[in-house]
Write a protein that holds these residues in place. Sequence first.
Motif, PDB file in Angstrom:
ATOM      1  N   UNK A  67     -17.576  38.942  51.497  1.00 35.94           N
ATOM      2  CA  UNK A  67     -16.279  39.542  51.137  1.00 35.94           C
ATOM      3  C   UNK A  67     -15.350  38.553  50.430  1.00 35.94           C
ATOM      4  N   UNK A  68     -15.303  37.311  50.921  1.00 37.21           N
ATOM      5  CA  UNK A  68     -14.424  36.319  50.304  1.00 37.21           C
ATOM      6  C   UNK A  68     -14.846  36.052  48.850  1.00 37.21           C
ATOM      7  N   UNK A  69     -16.150  35.968  48.641  1.00 30.05           N
ATOM      8  CA  UNK A  69     -16.630  35.709  47.280  1.00 30.05           C
ATOM      9  C   UNK A  69     -16.436  36.924  46.368  1.00 30.05           C
ATOM     10  N   UNK A  70     -16.410  38.108  46.960  1.00 30.41           N
ATOM     11  CA  UNK A  70     -16.190  39.304  46.158  1.00 30.41           C
ATOM     12  C   UNK A  70     -14.722  39.437  45.753  1.00 30.41           C
ATOM     13  N   UNK A  71     -13.824  38.947  46.638  1.00 30.75           N
ATOM     14  CA  UNK A  71     -12.385  39.164  46.408  1.00 30.75           C
ATOM     15  C   UNK A  71     -11.862  38.465  45.161  1.00 30.75           C
ATOM     16  N   UNK A  72     -12.254  37.221  44.944  1.00 29.28           N
ATOM     17  CA  UNK A  72     -11.646  36.443  43.862  1.00 29.28           C
ATOM     18  C   UNK A  72     -11.836  37.092  42.483  1.00 29.28           C
ATOM     19  N   UNK A  73     -13.055  37.445  42.096  1.00 28.53           N
ATOM     20  CA  UNK A  73     -13.187  38.115  40.792  1.00 28.53           C
ATOM     21  C   UNK A  73     -12.519  39.490  40.749  1.00 28.53           C
ATOM     22  N   UNK A  74     -12.469  40.169  41.884  1.00 27.54           N
ATOM     23  CA  UNK A  74     -11.775  41.462  41.931  1.00 27.54           C
ATOM     24  C   UNK A  74     -10.281  41.267  41.683  1.00 27.54           C
ATOM     25  N   UNK A  75      -9.706  40.285  42.374  1.00 24.25           N
ATOM     26  CA  UNK A  75      -8.267  40.024  42.209  1.00 24.25           C
ATOM     27  C   UNK A  75      -7.969  39.585  40.782  1.00 24.25           C
ATOM     28  N   UNK A  76      -8.869  38.780  40.212  1.00 24.73           N
ATOM     29  CA  UNK A  76      -8.671  38.317  38.833  1.00 24.73           C
ATOM     30  C   UNK A  76      -8.748  39.488  37.857  1.00 24.73           C
ATOM     31  N   UNK A  77      -9.725  40.353  38.064  1.00 21.57           N
ATOM     32  CA  UNK A  77      -9.875  41.510  37.172  1.00 21.57           C
ATOM     33  C   UNK A  77      -8.676  42.450  37.308  1.00 21.57           C
ATOM     34  N   UNK A  78      -8.215  42.627  38.543  1.00 19.02           N
ATOM     35  CA  UNK A  78      -7.058  43.496  38.736  1.00 19.02           C
ATOM     36  C   UNK A  78      -5.850  42.910  37.999  1.00 19.02           C
ATOM     37  N   UNK A  79      -5.636  41.620  38.147  1.00 16.90           N
ATOM     38  CA  UNK A  79      -4.480  40.979  37.509  1.00 16.90           C
ATOM     39  C   UNK A  79      -4.526  41.174  35.994  1.00 16.90           C
ATOM     40  N   UNK A  80      -5.731  41.091  35.424  1.00 13.46           N
ATOM     41  CA  UNK A  80      -5.870  41.274  33.965  1.00 13.46           C
ATOM     42  C   UNK A  80      -5.561  42.703  33.541  1.00 13.46           C
ATOM     43  N   UNK A  81      -6.135  43.679  34.252  1.00 13.50           N
ATOM     44  CA  UNK A  81      -5.889  45.080  33.888  1.00 13.50           C
ATOM     45  C   UNK A  81      -4.434  45.470  34.154  1.00 13.50           C
ATOM     46  N   UNK A  82      -3.876  44.924  35.230  1.00 13.80           N
ATOM     47  CA  UNK A  82      -2.473  45.219  35.560  1.00 13.80           C
ATOM     48  C   UNK A  82      -1.552  44.668  34.462  1.00 13.80           C
TER      49      UNK A  82
END
Lengths: 158, 238
Positions: free
Chosen positions: B157-172
């Motif tokens: 889960x921790x390793x999944x979160x970082x790219x998810x948060x980064x992708x969200x920040x970009x789309x946001x």
Amino acid sequence: MTQNTHDSDTAFIAALAALLTSNDLTEIEVTRSSGDDNMLNVRVSRQMTAAPVQAPAPVQHVVAAPAVAAPAPVSSDPSSLPGVVASPMVGTVYLQAEPGTPAFVTVGAQVAEGQTILIIEAMKTMNQIPAPRAGTVKRILVEDGRPVEYGAPLMIIE
Amino acid sequence: MTDWPAGYGRIVLDEVTSTMTAAALRVADAPLWVLARRQTAAKGRRGRVWHMPAGNFAASLVMRPGDAPAQLALRSFVAALALRDALALHVAALALKWPNDVLLAGDKVAGILLESTGGALIIGIGVNLAAAPAPDAVEPGALRPTALADHGVTVTPEDFLTPLAAAFAQWEARFVRDGFDPIRTAWLAHAARLGEQITARTPRDTFTGRFDTVDSAGNLVLATATGRITLPAADVHF
């Protein structure tokens, strides 16, 4: 003026007419603005021959909004009538937090400003709609699970 | 190696009732991602139980975008695109189901839930990383559940979160800068069953028709036998 806007306006006016009857009013005037160049000014009135007898008021339901929803204007607050809480968005209404739980509010309930009175879902987003003012819930004008239009009257809180 | 996005907070908790509740308590720290290793009372939409076998991903992002409600709801598509990007690092055959389901080879691998209250928006994301719930644990007619592990992928889960948060920040950032149009275009590029017959259920009605598009307000547009309809809220079934 698009067909959708026309439908939305028609629904809005129909809802006002229902309010007029359900509250024994003789006249409602409202200006709804949803953008610089999109303003709707409505006055609905009716003739009264005698003062109505005050009776315990049943919950009144607005005729269901059409299932075909108009795109929602995304900014600006709908103007509101005294006491009327207008829908800030297009979506599906839920009167409970989740199925099987008590309704957020019931007719006669006292609410505080900011208290959640219902949820409107759009795009799988559950939007908790707050009471715009403290007061008593006089009418609930929408049914659970029904679609609502932008600006549609949701409740009367006085 | 993706960097954590600037401006977003991150906390990791061992156990919570649900990440939605945990995030709601931390509005003052928004924007903040709240990751939990276990949820004792995870929920899906409208009170449905969200099954979370050990090792799966559960996180909620709390933010205060300051938008009108209709604008807030468009974050559904922003979140779906971000989740798709994060999953695409591990698997192919991803598709989007209106408004925010991400499908893996046609199966349900994740769920997104959004709640707005008092100006705060909370986006909950659950992903079956290690294990899918048993097929009989989901509602009849629901999509078959799957997990990344079923596709030979192991990720924490921790390793999944970082790219998810980064992708969200970009789309946001894209959404805030350019509006819904580029989000809509990107979403449609990954849409499942576009141009095909689908069914949309609301609490009161069922509509079947050709999935024509998503309009500029995010509504599902169907061409039915009785005409074109636009739906702001519905459950889509294939």
